[in-house]
Scaffold this active site. Structure first.
Site, short mmCIF file in Angstrom:
data_model
loop_
_atom_site.label_atom_id
_atom_site.label_comp_id
_atom_site.label_asym_id
_atom_site.label_seq_id
_atom_site.Cartn_x
_atom_site.Cartn_y
_atom_site.Cartn_z
N GLY A 155 0.88 -1.15 0.18
CA GLY A 155 0.01 -0.07 0.17
C GLY A 155 0.83 1.01 0.17
N TYR A 202 -16.25 -2.90 5.57
CA TYR A 202 -14.83 -2.68 5.57
C TYR A 202 -14.57 -3.14 7.15
CZ TYR A 202 -11.00 0.48 6.93
OH TYR A 202 -9.84 0.98 7.18
N GLU A 234 -12.61 1.97 13.34
CA GLU A 234 -13.85 1.40 12.65
C GLU A 234 -14.36 0.15 13.21
OE1 GLU A 234 -16.15 3.04 10.32
OE2 GLU A 234 -14.74 4.59 10.87
N LYS A 245 -11.61 -5.89 8.40
CA LYS A 245 -10.52 -5.37 9.35
C LYS A 245 -10.37 -6.18 10.58
CE LYS A 245 -8.17 -2.32 7.00
NZ LYS A 245 -6.58 -2.33 6.59
N GLY A 251 -0.47 4.54 -1.15
CA GLY A 251 -1.76 5.45 -0.63
C GLY A 251 -1.06 6.58 0.35
N LEU A 266 -0.12 -2.16 5.00
CA LEU A 266 -1.00 -0.94 4.69
C LEU A 266 -1.82 -1.22 3.55
CD1 LEU A 266 1.50 1.77 4.83
CD2 LEU A 266 0.37 0.69 6.74
N SER A 270 -9.63 0.73 1.39
CA SER A 270 -9.94 1.31 2.59
C SER A 270 -10.92 2.24 2.79
CB SER A 270 -8.56 2.20 2.70
OG SER A 270 -8.63 3.27 1.85
N THR A 276 -8.19 -0.47 12.59
CA THR A 276 -8.82 0.70 12.52
C THR A 276 -9.72 0.99 13.72
OG1 THR A 276 -10.38 1.92 10.91
CG2 THR A 276 -10.51 -0.47 10.93
N SER A 314 -3.40 0.70 -15.52
CA SER A 314 -3.39 0.86 -16.93
C SER A 314 -2.52 2.21 -17.23
CB SER A 314 -4.70 0.72 -17.80
OG SER A 314 -5.39 1.64 -17.20
P1 NDP Z 1 -5.09 4.24 0.85
O1 NDP Z 1 -6.49 3.86 0.52
O2 NDP Z 1 -4.68 5.72 0.58
O3 NDP Z 1 -4.00 3.27 0.49
C1 NDP Z 1 -4.41 1.99 0.24
C2 NDP Z 1 -3.27 1.38 -0.68
O4 NDP Z 1 -3.56 0.17 -0.78
C3 NDP Z 1 -3.13 1.93 -1.92
O5 NDP Z 1 -1.55 1.92 -2.16
C4 NDP Z 1 -3.58 0.88 -2.86
O6 NDP Z 1 -3.04 0.78 -4.05
C5 NDP Z 1 -3.28 -0.38 -2.08
N1 NDP Z 1 -3.75 -1.57 -2.48
C6 NDP Z 1 -5.29 -1.52 -2.63
N2 NDP Z 1 -5.58 -2.90 -2.81
C7 NDP Z 1 -4.43 -3.71 -3.35
C8 NDP Z 1 -4.26 -4.65 -3.57
N3 NDP Z 1 -5.18 -5.83 -3.91
N4 NDP Z 1 -2.75 -5.17 -3.79
C9 NDP Z 1 -1.91 -4.30 -3.52
N5 NDP Z 1 -2.00 -2.95 -3.04
C10 NDP Z 1 -3.32 -2.71 -2.91
O7 NDP Z 1 -5.28 4.15 2.56
P2 NDP Z 1 -4.38 4.86 3.66
O8 NDP Z 1 -3.03 5.08 3.11
O9 NDP Z 1 -5.15 5.94 4.00
O10 NDP Z 1 -4.41 3.86 4.78
C11 NDP Z 1 -3.42 2.90 4.86
C12 NDP Z 1 -4.04 1.51 5.72
O11 NDP Z 1 -4.46 2.17 7.13
C13 NDP Z 1 -5.22 0.88 5.13
O12 NDP Z 1 -5.47 -0.37 5.55
C14 NDP Z 1 -6.44 1.64 5.74
O13 NDP Z 1 -7.35 0.72 5.61
C15 NDP Z 1 -5.74 1.50 7.16
N6 NDP Z 1 -6.47 2.89 8.18
C16 NDP Z 1 -6.57 3.83 7.57
C17 NDP Z 1 -6.85 4.98 8.56
C18 NDP Z 1 -6.89 6.32 7.88
O14 NDP Z 1 -7.74 7.18 8.51
N7 NDP Z 1 -6.32 6.70 6.93
C19 NDP Z 1 -7.40 4.73 9.77
C20 NDP Z 1 -7.47 3.39 10.06
C21 NDP Z 1 -6.81 2.31 9.18
P3 NDP Z 1 -3.79 1.69 -5.39
O15 NDP Z 1 -3.07 3.00 -5.33
O16 NDP Z 1 -3.32 0.73 -6.41
O17 NDP Z 1 -5.14 1.89 -5.03
P1 GDP Z 2 -14.22 6.72 7.27
O1 GDP Z 2 -14.46 7.36 8.63
O2 GDP Z 2 -13.19 6.02 7.05
O3 GDP Z 2 -15.37 6.21 6.75
O4 GDP Z 2 -13.79 8.21 6.42
P2 GDP Z 2 -14.66 9.18 5.58
O5 GDP Z 2 -14.03 10.44 5.37
O6 GDP Z 2 -15.04 8.54 4.01
O7 GDP Z 2 -16.11 9.42 6.24
C1 GDP Z 2 -15.97 10.16 7.78
C2 GDP Z 2 -17.51 10.49 8.05
O8 GDP Z 2 -17.84 11.56 7.36
C3 GDP Z 2 -18.48 9.27 7.91
O9 GDP Z 2 -19.13 9.27 9.28
C4 GDP Z 2 -19.26 9.59 6.72
O10 GDP Z 2 -20.77 9.35 6.85
C5 GDP Z 2 -18.96 11.14 6.97
N1 GDP Z 2 -19.53 12.09 5.65
C6 GDP Z 2 -20.56 13.05 5.65
N2 GDP Z 2 -20.50 13.53 4.18
C7 GDP Z 2 -19.48 12.75 3.64
C8 GDP Z 2 -19.21 12.76 2.29
O11 GDP Z 2 -19.51 13.26 1.55
N3 GDP Z 2 -18.23 11.68 2.01
C9 GDP Z 2 -17.48 11.01 2.79
N4 GDP Z 2 -16.71 10.16 2.45
N5 GDP Z 2 -17.98 11.10 3.99
C10 GDP Z 2 -19.04 11.68 4.50
#
Ligand code: NDP
Ligand code: GDP
Length: 339
Positions: free
Chosen positions: A7, A150, A128, A154, A10, A81, A85, A126, A35
């Site tokens: 990841g 999700y 969550e 997790k 990300g 990571l 997500s 997480t 692609s």
């Molecule tokens: P992002 O969505 O930004 O990044 C996810 C990464 O996973 C991307 O690089 C994505 O690649 C890669 N990925 C997804 N599917 C695959 C796959 N099948 N094979 C290889 N790589 C894959 O997430 P964050 O950086 O924000 O979060 C990192 C981790 O922490 C995640 O697991 C998330 O669920 C967890 N987390 C995040 C929180 C947050 O607030 N950010 C809170 C708690 C947990 P691609 O670019 O190709 O899509």
């Molecule tokens: P999450 O906590 O990982 O689901 O992160 P998100 O940023 O997707 O959502 C955070 C909170 O914002 C959740 O409780 C959503 O229901 C709320 N929310 C309200 N409006 C929006 C919206 O337009 N987009 C997203 N993504 N979340 C929203």
């Protein structure tokens, strides 16, 4: 020291790769091919950082690929990571969320067990997992009551890690991290959607921001602080699980208010639920609510009790809510200005 980051393209991968390189690590990243051959947030890194990351193209749903990499590289640390997500997407695409988040995590655990058992692993669990928590604030002992595909995926990941840790004596730790955001957060997440929307409105564009549940309560911190926590977990004496967050709760509405205040604008809220709107002092509609953006189930009332991480790891979040919102809005304004 050598680390593999799944990841890496990300948000967290962006900050973690920089942290590890700054500490002298050899950093390897696992990246899915797409692609257009774009590399996500890696494309945003300065060139002199990017050139030091060794990329392996592959998918975490492919156990053979992971075993081969682990066998060849035998890293000291692996930060898992990669995930689907986005909670909202998981309601529409539960199967693929389970395949990647449960299957992929099982593959990583199996690859470590079979090919590199001395590797220390971090798993991105997480807040969550808490769903609608039965207590506030939440810590490592708070019961898990997941409320989305999700979160369920997790939870399976967290228990896979705990089981492998105990059964096979592997160094595997779970980070139960609350929401963490940044200037490179995916644009579908609410914080970035707001910061980009406010930047556009500030530039004079007139489309209002359309959001879902404004009353959801989250604990938002800065991603850069949290990747330091991940690293600290793997330097600790024993593998364990840690909650990390800021200890502050805010609603989505608070985030909107704060974001507009960064550009000197005030939001007046009228109405409730899907009829709520946010108006400027000149009565222009800045924010509208759409029922379509509500989730089938909401998880909120989040506030982290990160006492364990503070006491055992010496971890503390540096950036709190106001500063986080400011840095995100200012970054999006700067990006618009440079277009
Ligand atoms: P992002 O969505 O930004 O990044 C996810 C990464 O996973 C991307 O690089 C994505 O690649 C890669 N990925 C997804 N599917 C695959 C796959 N099948 N094979 C290889 N790589 C894959 O997430 P964050 O950086 O924000 O979060 C990192 C981790 O922490 C995640 O697991 C998330 O669920 C967890 N987390 C995040 C929180 C947050 O607030 N950010 C809170 C708690 C947990 P691609 O670019 O190709 O899509
Ligand atoms: P999450 O906590 O990982 O689901 O992160 P998100 O940023 O997707 O959502 C955070 C909170 O914002 C959740 O409780 C959503 O229901 C709320 N929310 C309200 N409006 C929006 C919206 O337009 N987009 C997203 N993504 N979340 C929203």
């Amino acid at each position: 020291m050598k680390a593999i980051v799944t990841g890496i393209s990300g948000q967290d991968g962006y900050f973690l790769s920089q942290l590890l390189l700054s500490k002298g690590y050899e950093v390897h990243g696992i990246l899915r091919r797409n692609s257009s051959m774009s590399q996500g947030t890696i494309d945003l890194l300065p060139l002199d950082v990017r050139k030091d990351i060794i990329i392996h193209y592959g998918d975490i749903t492919d156990e053979n690929f992971l075993s081969k990499i682990l066998k060849e590289e035998k890293p000291d640390e692996l930060y898992h990571l990669a995930a689907q997500s986005f909670v909202g997407y998981s309601f529409e695409n539960a199967q693929s969320t389970y395949d990647v988040n449960i299957g992929g995590t099982l593959n990583v655990c199996n690859a470590i067990r079979s090919s590199s058992p001395d590797t220390r692993m971090y798993f991105a669990a997480t807040s969550e997992l808490f769903g609608k928590p039965i207590e506030t604030p939440q810590n490592e002992k708070t019961p898990f009551l997941p409320r989305s595909p999700y979160a369920i995926s997790k939870l399976a990941g967290l228990w896979t890690v705990r089981t492998y840790r105990d059964a096979y004596k592997l160094f595997m730790s779970n980070g139960i991290l609350f929401n963490h955001e940044s200037e490179v957060r995916g644009p579908e997440f609410v914080t970035r959607k707001i910061s980009m929307g406010v930047a556009r409105l500030h530039q004079g564009l007139t489309e209002p921001l359309i959001l879902g549940n404004l009353s959801a309560v989250k604990d938002w911190g800065y991603a850069k602080d949290y990747v330091e926590g991940m690293w600290k977990m793997l330097q600790y004496d024993i593998p364990d699980d840690f909650v990390m967050g800021t200890g502050e709760s805010h609603t989505v509405r608070d985030f909107v208010d704060e974001a507009f205040s960064v550009v000197g604008m005030n939001v007046k809220w009228i109405g409730t639920g899907v009829n709520e709107v946010g108006l400027s002092d000149e009565e222009k509609v800045l924010v509208k609510v759409s029922r379509d953006l509500y989730r089938p189930l909401e998880s909120d009332n989040y506030r982290a009790d990160y006492t364990k991480a503070r006491e055992k790891l010496g971890w503390e979040p540096r950036v709190k809510f106001k500063e986080l919102v400011r840095l995100m809005v200012e970054s999006d304004i700067k990006a618009l200005n440079s277009q």
